[in-house]
Write a protein that holds these residues in place. Sequence first.
Motif, PDB file in Angstrom:
ATOM      1  N   ASN A 175       0.848  -1.194   0.000  1.00  0.00           N
ATOM      2  CA  ASN A 175       0.000   0.000   0.000  1.00  0.00           C
ATOM      3  C   ASN A 175       0.882   1.241   0.000  1.00  0.00           C
ATOM      4  N   PHE A 176       0.677   2.117  -0.993  1.00  0.00           N
ATOM      5  CA  PHE A 176       1.505   3.301  -1.171  1.00  0.00           C
ATOM      6  C   PHE A 176       0.894   4.516  -0.477  1.00  0.00           C
ATOM      7  N   GLN A 187       5.814  -0.610 -10.750  1.00  0.00           N
ATOM      8  CA  GLN A 187       5.797  -2.079 -10.705  1.00  0.00           C
ATOM      9  C   GLN A 187       7.118  -2.667 -11.182  1.00  0.00           C
ATOM     10  N   LYS A 188       7.752  -2.035 -12.178  1.00  0.00           N
ATOM     11  CA  LYS A 188       9.044  -2.524 -12.657  1.00  0.00           C
ATOM     12  C   LYS A 188      10.126  -2.401 -11.584  1.00  0.00           C
ATOM     13  N   THR A 208      -3.231   3.035  -5.137  1.00  0.00           N
ATOM     14  CA  THR A 208      -2.391   2.955  -3.943  1.00  0.00           C
ATOM     15  C   THR A 208      -2.138   1.523  -3.469  1.00  0.00           C
ATOM     16  N   ARG A 209      -2.635   0.526  -4.206  1.00  0.00           N
ATOM     17  CA  ARG A 209      -2.448  -0.855  -3.750  1.00  0.00           C
ATOM     18  C   ARG A 209      -2.033  -1.781  -4.894  1.00  0.00           C
ATOM     19  N   LEU A 210      -0.944  -2.511  -4.652  1.00  0.00           N
ATOM     20  CA  LEU A 210      -0.410  -3.485  -5.603  1.00  0.00           C
ATOM     21  C   LEU A 210      -0.127  -4.792  -4.865  1.00  0.00           C
ATOM     22  N   ASP A 408      -7.686 -13.078 -15.069  1.00  0.00           N
ATOM     23  CA  ASP A 408      -8.129 -11.775 -14.570  1.00  0.00           C
ATOM     24  C   ASP A 408      -7.080 -11.132 -13.684  1.00  0.00           C
ATOM     25  N   TRP A 409      -6.373 -11.973 -12.929  1.00  0.00           N
ATOM     26  CA  TRP A 409      -5.313 -11.430 -12.080  1.00  0.00           C
ATOM     27  C   TRP A 409      -4.205 -10.802 -12.944  1.00  0.00           C
ATOM     28  N   LYS A 410      -3.772 -11.493 -13.958  1.00  0.00           N
ATOM     29  CA  LYS A 410      -2.702 -11.001 -14.812  1.00  0.00           C
ATOM     30  C   LYS A 410      -3.131  -9.762 -15.598  1.00  0.00           C
ATOM     31  N   ALA A 411      -4.421  -9.650 -15.868  1.00  0.00           N
ATOM     32  CA  ALA A 411      -4.926  -8.482 -16.592  1.00  0.00           C
ATOM     33  C   ALA A 411      -4.777  -7.203 -15.784  1.00  0.00           C
ATOM     34  N   GLY A 412      -4.597  -7.349 -14.465  1.00  0.00           N
ATOM     35  CA  GLY A 412      -4.436  -6.180 -13.611  1.00  0.00           C
ATOM     36  C   GLY A 412      -2.999  -5.762 -13.434  1.00  0.00           C
ATOM     37  N   SER A 413      -2.087  -6.379 -14.178  1.00  0.00           N
ATOM     38  CA  SER A 413      -0.665  -6.006 -14.107  1.00  0.00           C
ATOM     39  C   SER A 413      -0.394  -4.833 -15.049  1.00  0.00           C
ATOM     40  N   ALA A 414       0.550  -3.993 -14.676  1.00  0.00           N
ATOM     41  CA  ALA A 414       0.911  -2.836 -15.509  1.00  0.00           C
ATOM     42  C   ALA A 414       2.133  -3.102 -16.376  1.00  0.00           C
ATOM     43  N   VAL A 415       2.724  -4.295 -16.254  1.00  0.00           N
ATOM     44  CA  VAL A 415       3.906  -4.611 -17.054  1.00  0.00           C
ATOM     45  C   VAL A 415       3.710  -5.958 -17.763  1.00  0.00           C
TER      46      VAL A 415
END
Length: 415
Positions: A175-176, A187-188, A208-210, A408-415
């Motif tokens: 949590n940021f 994320q990188k 704010t959450r990853l 669906d989980w992987k679809a929420g990745s930014a990289v």
Amino acid sequence: MGVQHISNGSGRQSGKWSRRGILAALGAVPAGAALAGCSSSTDASASTDGKGATASAQSATKKATITVTPVSGTRKAEFTTPVEVTVTDGTLASVTVAGNDGSTLSGSFNDAKTKWTSAKNPYSGTKYTVTAKAQGATDETVATFTTKSPGETFVGYFTPEADSTSGVGMPVSINFTHAVKDRAAVQKAITVTAEPAVEIVGHWFSDTRLDFRPETYWAKGTKITLSLRLKDVEGQDGVYGVQSKDVTFHIGREQISTVDLSAKRMVVKRDGATYATYPVSGGNAQHTTWSGIMVISERFKQTRMESSTVGLGDEYDISDVPHAQRLTTSGTFVHGNYWASTSVFGHENTSHGCVGLHDAKGASDSSVAGYKFYESSMIGDVVIVKNSGEQTVEASNGLNGWNLSWADWKAGSAV
């Protein structure tokens, strides 16, 4: 002037002078003769070599000049561009860049070895010493500069705690403190690795959450390493991360508990084998319990529960709920219950949404189900609720990302 007698080649002498002979005697030579015999080719070559040697000597005496960017002595240098070292009238032999925080910057030369560029930008708020040397030089060039500090910063608070041991359902959740606009950059800068190795993917639930997790639950005994390289990563315009650290945590034994609110019982399995079975009471018809896969995120031997905190007005306020373990952010717990009749457990669903087990006031009676289940549990254990009459809990409501499919989980990745 005395008269010379010149031999005519026949052994006789002549008293007459030819014009050519007179000129030769006087040191004068006709133009044609001068062109033919003024100097030899050897003399001309010597003259040319002399001029070339002088030029080479001048070139050899030119001193290589090394320039460092940022300029030596800079107190508020930018930390968003790499360090550069260039040389004129020579080539670079070596370059080192060391920070007062113990870090170093590696880099590479161009093909001509006239320029060196750091592979990464310098850190903010750090004093650096650059030491460079040109080929053939006896002296080194030393420059120092200090980078400026960022104006606004953010950090990521992570779960689980460093060096802790958790259940197989525990995600790595960050949590940021500031909303992240450039999700890919952030994320990188974060990696999560496991031993034994498994694919791990990040999923953004919000700005704010990853969270990070594998496709299925962790294998028992897994060692997980979280590497944060957020220092000077720009989360959004003018807002930079400050963390650069590695933390590890471990996965313990596998414990997965399944609560069937139609049967009103909970079956606890430890490493695949049935460990215990407990009668329970779930949410009533007006306050159904969330269904789905949930993960224990907090544990309290005793805690206060107030209905007003979950939007239920003043229906209850119990100051000493025993053996409470949180399943959702919105207020779902699996906990001990000493105020209901023992006949309720295993027979009726009477709660306001929590899963209750028979317990004793004071949380010290080791013979009751609430005590036993609490003692057998840890943060990160999985609790699955079914047949509750309620929809599946949101994946973001607690540490419950397991309710999303892997796609669906992987679809929420930014990289």
